[in-house]
Motif scaffolding. Structure first.
Motif, PDB file in Angstrom:
ATOM      1  N   TRP A 268       0.853  -1.181   0.000  1.00 52.94           N
ATOM      2  CA  TRP A 268       0.000   0.000   0.000  1.00 52.94           C
ATOM      3  C   TRP A 268       0.893   1.237   0.000  1.00 52.94           C
ATOM      4  N   PHE A 269       0.773   2.087  -1.018  1.00 49.23           N
ATOM      5  CA  PHE A 269       1.632   3.262  -1.077  1.00 49.23           C
ATOM      6  C   PHE A 269       0.990   4.367  -1.906  1.00 49.23           C
ATOM      7  N   SER A 270       1.504   5.592  -1.704  1.00 49.08           N
ATOM      8  CA  SER A 270       1.030   6.768  -2.437  1.00 49.08           C
ATOM      9  C   SER A 270       2.214   7.633  -2.827  1.00 49.08           C
ATOM     10  N   MET A 271       2.092   8.308  -3.976  1.00 43.99           N
ATOM     11  CA  MET A 271       3.129   9.200  -4.493  1.00 43.99           C
ATOM     12  C   MET A 271       2.569  10.598  -4.675  1.00 43.99           C
ATOM     13  N   ILE A 272       3.389  11.601  -4.351  1.00 42.98           N
ATOM     14  CA  ILE A 272       3.068  12.977  -4.690  1.00 42.98           C
ATOM     15  C   ILE A 272       3.461  13.202  -6.150  1.00 42.98           C
ATOM     16  N   VAL A 273       2.518  13.697  -6.947  1.00 46.54           N
ATOM     17  CA  VAL A 273       2.723  13.798  -8.394  1.00 46.54           C
ATOM     18  C   VAL A 273       2.448  15.231  -8.848  1.00 46.54           C
ATOM     19  N   PRO A 274       3.293  15.794  -9.707  1.00 46.21           N
ATOM     20  CA  PRO A 274       2.965  17.102 -10.290  1.00 46.21           C
ATOM     21  C   PRO A 274       1.671  16.998 -11.090  1.00 46.21           C
ATOM     22  N   GLU A 275       0.743  17.915 -10.843  1.00 44.54           N
ATOM     23  CA  GLU A 275      -0.534  17.873 -11.557  1.00 44.54           C
ATOM     24  C   GLU A 275      -0.438  18.705 -12.823  1.00 44.54           C
ATOM     25  N   ARG A 276      -0.651  18.068 -13.955  1.00 42.51           N
ATOM     26  CA  ARG A 276      -0.625  18.765 -15.233  1.00 42.51           C
ATOM     27  C   ARG A 276      -2.058  19.007 -15.702  1.00 42.51           C
ATOM     28  N   ARG A 277      -2.237  20.054 -16.432  1.00 41.62           N
ATOM     29  CA  ARG A 277      -3.573  20.440 -16.878  1.00 41.62           C
ATOM     30  C   ARG A 277      -4.253  19.289 -17.617  1.00 41.62           C
ATOM     31  N   GLY A 278      -5.429  18.893 -17.127  1.00 40.21           N
ATOM     32  CA  GLY A 278      -6.213  17.864 -17.783  1.00 40.21           C
ATOM     33  C   GLY A 278      -5.735  16.446 -17.572  1.00 40.21           C
ATOM     34  N   ALA A 279      -4.619  16.264 -16.838  1.00 41.73           N
ATOM     35  CA  ALA A 279      -4.041  14.930 -16.739  1.00 41.73           C
ATOM     36  C   ALA A 279      -4.549  14.138 -15.544  1.00 41.73           C
ATOM     37  N   LEU A 280      -5.203  14.794 -14.568  1.00 40.90           N
ATOM     38  CA  LEU A 280      -5.628  14.084 -13.368  1.00 40.90           C
ATOM     39  C   LEU A 280      -6.622  12.972 -13.690  1.00 40.90           C
ATOM     40  N   GLU A 281      -7.561  13.233 -14.603  1.00 42.60           N
ATOM     41  CA  GLU A 281      -8.556  12.225 -14.949  1.00 42.60           C
ATOM     42  C   GLU A 281      -7.928  11.020 -15.638  1.00 42.60           C
ATOM     43  N   LEU A 282      -6.765  11.216 -16.263  1.00 40.20           N
ATOM     44  CA  LEU A 282      -6.089  10.129 -16.953  1.00 40.20           C
ATOM     45  C   LEU A 282      -5.103   9.397 -16.052  1.00 40.20           C
ATOM     46  N   MET A 283      -4.833   9.944 -14.883  1.00 34.99           N
ATOM     47  CA  MET A 283      -3.797   9.388 -14.013  1.00 34.99           C
ATOM     48  C   MET A 283      -4.096   7.954 -13.568  1.00 34.99           C
ATOM     49  N   PRO A 284      -5.340   7.586 -13.221  1.00 27.34           N
ATOM     50  CA  PRO A 284      -5.584   6.183 -12.852  1.00 27.34           C
ATOM     51  C   PRO A 284      -5.268   5.207 -13.968  1.00 27.34           C
ATOM     52  N   LEU A 285      -5.631   5.532 -15.203  1.00 32.20           N
ATOM     53  CA  LEU A 285      -5.363   4.636 -16.323  1.00 32.20           C
ATOM     54  C   LEU A 285      -3.864   4.525 -16.576  1.00 32.20           C
ATOM     55  N   ARG A 286      -3.164   5.650 -16.536  1.00 34.42           N
ATOM     56  CA  ARG A 286      -1.727   5.617 -16.776  1.00 34.42           C
ATOM     57  C   ARG A 286      -0.995   4.891 -15.651  1.00 34.42           C
ATOM     58  N   THR A 287      -1.418   5.120 -14.424  1.00 34.99           N
ATOM     59  CA  THR A 287      -0.818   4.400 -13.303  1.00 34.99           C
ATOM     60  C   THR A 287      -1.075   2.910 -13.440  1.00 34.99           C
TER      61      THR A 287
ATOM     62  N   LEU B 241       7.753  -0.284  -9.188  1.00 37.30           N
ATOM     63  CA  LEU B 241       6.504   0.452  -9.369  1.00 37.30           C
ATOM     64  C   LEU B 241       6.735   1.955  -9.292  1.00 37.30           C
ATOM     65  N   VAL B 242       7.479   2.395  -8.306  1.00 38.19           N
ATOM     66  CA  VAL B 242       7.749   3.822  -8.142  1.00 38.19           C
ATOM     67  C   VAL B 242       8.418   4.386  -9.393  1.00 38.19           C
ATOM     68  N   GLN B 243       9.409   3.696  -9.892  1.00 38.00           N
ATOM     69  CA  GLN B 243      10.144   4.206 -11.047  1.00 38.00           C
ATOM     70  C   GLN B 243       9.308   4.161 -12.322  1.00 38.00           C
ATOM     71  N   ARG B 244       8.535   3.087 -12.500  1.00 39.26           N
ATOM     72  CA  ARG B 244       7.727   2.970 -13.717  1.00 39.26           C
ATOM     73  C   ARG B 244       6.559   3.947 -13.706  1.00 39.26           C
ATOM     74  N   ILE B 245       5.906   4.110 -12.566  1.00 42.95           N
ATOM     75  CA  ILE B 245       4.801   5.057 -12.485  1.00 42.95           C
ATOM     76  C   ILE B 245       5.306   6.469 -12.768  1.00 42.95           C
ATOM     77  N   ARG B 246       6.438   6.807 -12.187  1.00 41.77           N
ATOM     78  CA  ARG B 246       6.989   8.149 -12.412  1.00 41.77           C
ATOM     79  C   ARG B 246       7.283   8.387 -13.886  1.00 41.77           C
ATOM     80  N   SER B 247       7.964   7.463 -14.536  1.00 39.58           N
ATOM     81  CA  SER B 247       8.312   7.665 -15.949  1.00 39.58           C
ATOM     82  C   SER B 247       7.063   7.739 -16.821  1.00 39.58           C
ATOM     83  N   THR B 248       6.046   6.936 -16.492  1.00 39.61           N
ATOM     84  CA  THR B 248       4.810   6.940 -17.274  1.00 39.61           C
ATOM     85  C   THR B 248       4.066   8.254 -17.127  1.00 39.61           C
TER      86      THR B 248
END
Length: 297
Positions: free
Chosen positions: A111-130, A214-221
Motif C-alpha cells: 500500500w503506497f502513495s506518491m506525490i505527483v505534479p498535476e498537469r492540466r487535464g491529466a488528473l482524470e487520466l492518471m488512474p489509467l496511466r498508473t 513500481l515507483v520508477q515505472r509510475i513516475r516515468s509513465t
C-alpha cells in the motif's frame, strides 16, 4: 467493496537485488507519532537508502497509518516534493474510489502513495496511466500476461481484483495511491472476488524490489503523459481492457457494450441509442458478446 483486505500471510523476502549499505550509524527502529509508527528502517535498510536507490526526494515508511493518500496529501501541503512516496504496512482507514473503504491489514499487500505534479487535464487520466505502469511492472518482474485494466482504476486477473488505484488532487500537486494484494484476501464481503499476487506466482515476493520497480515505472509513465491519451497508450489499454466487448451495467445512465477507452479517458459504451462516453460512476460487466457485431449473451 474493494479487495484491500489481507490475511497477513503474504510471503516476503527482504532487500531483493538492491545493494546493502554498511558502515552507517545504527538508528532506532521507529519513532511514535500519535497512534501510528513512522519507521526509520524498511526491509532491512534505512529509509534514506531507498530514496537514493529509487532516485526519489523522500520516502516515509509506516508500520500503520490511517491512509497513505491522506498522509501524502498532507505532506504535499506542508512542502513535500513531487515523487515522494508514503508506504504503510497497514492502513486503518484506507480509501477506495467513490468513498469506499479499502481494508489493508499488515502483511496482506503493498500500500503506497506518491506525490505527483498535476498537469492540466491529466488528473482524470492518471488512474489509467498508473494502471498501465502497474501492468508493465507485473509483466516485467513476474512474466504475468493475463492481468488487465478494469476501467477506470482497477487491476484484474481473470475477473478477480488484484489491486486498485486512487488518484486525488492536492494543489499544486496530485496524489496517486496504489494498493496491490500480495496474499489473497479472505471473506465473502467483496463485490469482486479478490486475488493475491502470491496465488499467481511461485516463490517469495520482495516488497522492496516490487515497490522500487513500481515507483520508477509510475513516475516515468506519468512524466511522459499529456492532456489526452496518446495513440500508443490507447493501443496498450485496448490490449489489456478487461471490459472491452463485454456487456456492462453502469451506475449512472444506461448500460450496453463496452467499446474501449476514448482519448479523454472516458469509457465508450454502445447503447440502443448510440455510443456514449461514461466519465463518472461505476461500471460492472454482466456478460460477453459473441463477436464484435453479435448479440449480447
Amino acid at each position: 467493496r474493494p479487495s484491500g483486505r489481507g490475511n497477513g500471510g503474504g510471503p516476503h523476502q527482504r532487500g531483493g537485488p538492491y545493494p546493502l549499505r554498511v558502515g552507517r550509524r545504527p538508528e532506532p527502529a521507529s519513532s511514535r507519532i500519535g497512534v501510528v509508527t513512522l519507521l526509520t528502517h524498511w526491509e532491512g535498510e534505512p529509509t534514506r537508502v531507498w530514496e537514493e536507490v529509487w532516485g526519489i526526494p523522500g520516502f516515509e515508511a509506516w508500520s500503520e497509518i490511517e491512509s497513505t493518500n491522506d498522509r501524502a496529501r498532507g505532506w504535499a501541503r506542508d512542502g513535500g516534493r513531487p515523487w515522494s512516496v508514503v508506504q504503510a504496512d497497514a492502513q486503518s482507514a484506507g480509501k477506495g474510489r467513490a468513498g469506499r473503504s479499502w481494508i489493508s491489514e499488515d502483511g496482506g499487500g503493498l500500500w503506497f502513495s506518491m506525490i505527483v505534479p498535476e498537469r492540466r487535464g491529466a488528473l482524470e487520466l492518471m488512474p489509467l496511466r498508473t494502471g498501465l505502469a502497474v501492468l508493465d511492472v507485473l509483466h516485467g518482474l513476474y512474466g504475468l500476461e493475463d492481468v488487465d485494466l478494469k476501467w477506470p482504476n482497477d487491476v484484474w486477473w481473470q475477473d478477480r481484483k488484484l489491486g486498485g488505484i486512487l488518484c486525488e488532487a492536492q494543489a499544486p500537486y496530485a496524489v496517486a495511491g496504489v494498493g496491490l494484494n500480495l496474499s489473497t484476501p479472505t471473506g465473502d464481503e467483496f463485490e469482486v472476488r479478490p486475488v493475491g499476487l502470491s496465488e499467481l506466482m511461485p516463490g517469495a515476493i520482495s516488497r522492496a524490489r516490487l515497490l522500487g520497480a513500481l515507483v520508477q515505472r509510475i513516475r516515468s509513465t506519468l512524466e511522459q503523459g499529456g492532456p489526452r491519451l496518446s495513440a500508443n497508450e490507447l493501443e496498450r489499454i485496448a490490449e489489456r481492457d478487461a471490459l472491452r466487448g463485454r456487456v456492462v451495467r453502469c451506475s449512472i445512465g444506461p448500460g450496453g457494450i463496452a467499446r474501449g477507452v476514448a482519448p479523454d479517458g472516458g469509457l465508450r459504451v454502445e447503447t440502443e441509442e448510440g455510443v456514449r462516453s461514461v466519465r463518472t460512476g461505476s461500471v460492472r460487466p454482466v456478460g460477453r458478446i459473441r463477436n464484435s457485431g453479435g448479440a449480447a449473451i
